[in-house]
Motif scaffolding. Sequence first.
Motif, PDB file in Angstrom:
ATOM      1  N   GLY A 193      13.883  28.716  44.735  1.00 25.59           N
ATOM      2  CA  GLY A 193      15.082  28.250  45.405  1.00 25.59           C
ATOM      3  C   GLY A 193      16.159  29.287  45.575  1.00 25.59           C
ATOM      4  O   GLY A 193      17.315  28.946  45.780  1.00 25.59           O
ATOM      5  N   MET A 194      15.816  30.557  45.499  1.00 28.17           N
ATOM      6  CA  MET A 194      16.839  31.583  45.640  1.00 28.17           C
ATOM      7  C   MET A 194      17.247  31.780  47.095  1.00 28.17           C
ATOM      8  O   MET A 194      18.247  32.387  47.373  1.00 28.17           O
ATOM      9  CB  MET A 194      16.321  32.906  45.087  1.00 28.17           C
ATOM     10  CG  MET A 194      16.116  32.874  43.603  1.00 28.17           C
ATOM     11  SD  MET A 194      15.424  34.429  43.069  1.00 28.17           S
ATOM     12  CE  MET A 194      14.927  33.999  41.428  1.00 28.17           C
TER      13      MET A 194
ATOM     14  N   GLU B 273      18.512  19.314  46.069  1.00 28.74           N
ATOM     15  CA  GLU B 273      17.333  18.587  45.627  1.00 28.74           C
ATOM     16  C   GLU B 273      16.277  19.545  45.072  1.00 28.74           C
ATOM     17  O   GLU B 273      16.027  20.601  45.637  1.00 28.74           O
ATOM     18  CB  GLU B 273      16.752  17.818  46.820  1.00 28.74           C
ATOM     19  CG  GLU B 273      15.651  16.856  46.425  1.00 28.74           C
ATOM     20  CD  GLU B 273      15.180  16.060  47.620  1.00 28.74           C
ATOM     21  OE1 GLU B 273      13.963  15.831  47.709  1.00 28.74           O
ATOM     22  OE2 GLU B 273      16.016  15.686  48.448  1.00 28.74           O
ATOM     23  N   LEU B 274      15.656  19.153  43.953  1.00 25.69           N
ATOM     24  CA  LEU B 274      14.620  19.994  43.353  1.00 25.69           C
ATOM     25  C   LEU B 274      13.319  19.846  44.125  1.00 25.69           C
ATOM     26  O   LEU B 274      12.975  18.757  44.577  1.00 25.69           O
ATOM     27  CB  LEU B 274      14.375  19.594  41.900  1.00 25.69           C
ATOM     28  CG  LEU B 274      15.508  19.833  40.908  1.00 25.69           C
ATOM     29  CD1 LEU B 274      15.118  19.308  39.539  1.00 25.69           C
ATOM     30  CD2 LEU B 274      15.850  21.292  40.830  1.00 25.69           C
ATOM     31  N   SER B 275      12.585  20.931  44.254  1.00 19.66           N
ATOM     32  CA  SER B 275      11.271  20.876  44.906  1.00 19.66           C
ATOM     33  C   SER B 275      10.254  20.318  43.906  1.00 19.66           C
ATOM     34  O   SER B 275      10.513  20.218  42.705  1.00 19.66           O
ATOM     35  CB  SER B 275      10.853  22.274  45.356  1.00 19.66           C
ATOM     36  OG  SER B 275      10.633  23.084  44.224  1.00 19.66           O
ATOM     37  N   ASP B 276       9.081  19.958  44.423  1.00 21.80           N
ATOM     38  CA  ASP B 276       8.015  19.466  43.536  1.00 21.80           C
ATOM     39  C   ASP B 276       7.644  20.515  42.506  1.00 21.80           C
ATOM     40  O   ASP B 276       7.376  20.203  41.348  1.00 21.80           O
ATOM     41  CB  ASP B 276       6.775  19.089  44.356  1.00 21.80           C
ATOM     42  CG  ASP B 276       7.008  17.857  45.209  1.00 21.80           C
ATOM     43  OD1 ASP B 276       7.877  17.039  44.838  1.00 21.80           O
ATOM     44  OD2 ASP B 276       6.319  17.715  46.236  1.00 21.80           O
TER      45      ASP B 276
ATOM     46  N   GLY C  15      15.360  24.200  37.356  1.00 20.47           N
ATOM     47  CA  GLY C  15      16.535  23.639  38.018  1.00 20.47           C
ATOM     48  C   GLY C  15      17.666  23.476  37.032  1.00 20.47           C
ATOM     49  O   GLY C  15      17.547  23.772  35.841  1.00 20.47           O
ATOM     50  N   PRO C  16      18.786  22.996  37.519  1.00 24.97           N
ATOM     51  CA  PRO C  16      19.948  22.856  36.642  1.00 24.97           C
ATOM     52  C   PRO C  16      19.744  21.755  35.603  1.00 24.97           C
ATOM     53  O   PRO C  16      19.084  20.752  35.852  1.00 24.97           O
ATOM     54  CB  PRO C  16      21.079  22.485  37.601  1.00 24.97           C
ATOM     55  CG  PRO C  16      20.394  21.894  38.776  1.00 24.97           C
ATOM     56  CD  PRO C  16      19.061  22.569  38.883  1.00 24.97           C
ATOM     57  N   ALA C  17      20.310  21.982  34.429  1.00 19.01           N
ATOM     58  CA  ALA C  17      20.238  20.969  33.365  1.00 19.01           C
ATOM     59  C   ALA C  17      21.200  19.829  33.713  1.00 19.01           C
ATOM     60  O   ALA C  17      22.252  20.065  34.306  1.00 19.01           O
ATOM     61  CB  ALA C  17      20.628  21.589  32.030  1.00 19.01           C
TER      62      ALA C  17
END
Length: 67
Positions: free
Chosen positions: A35-36, A43-46, A54-56
């Motif tokens: 995701g850079m 939204e997080l990818s699969d 991803g972010p906590a």
Amino acid sequence: MTHNQKRKNMFWAIMSACSIVVAVLVVWVNASAFGMEEKDHKELSDYEKRLGLGPAPAVKKEGEQGE
């Protein structure tokens, strides 16, 4: 230089160019996977979901209400 040495040098020049292209593609694919490339994408990818990336999640204090 003999003809055979020139062919060997050309072979290694082509191999070097191919390895540089492959290295650039590897960096590009890894950057995309993590995701850079898109900084505003929330939204997080699969891929990120499967690996737990991803972010906590934000920790809420007692008494605070979220949306």
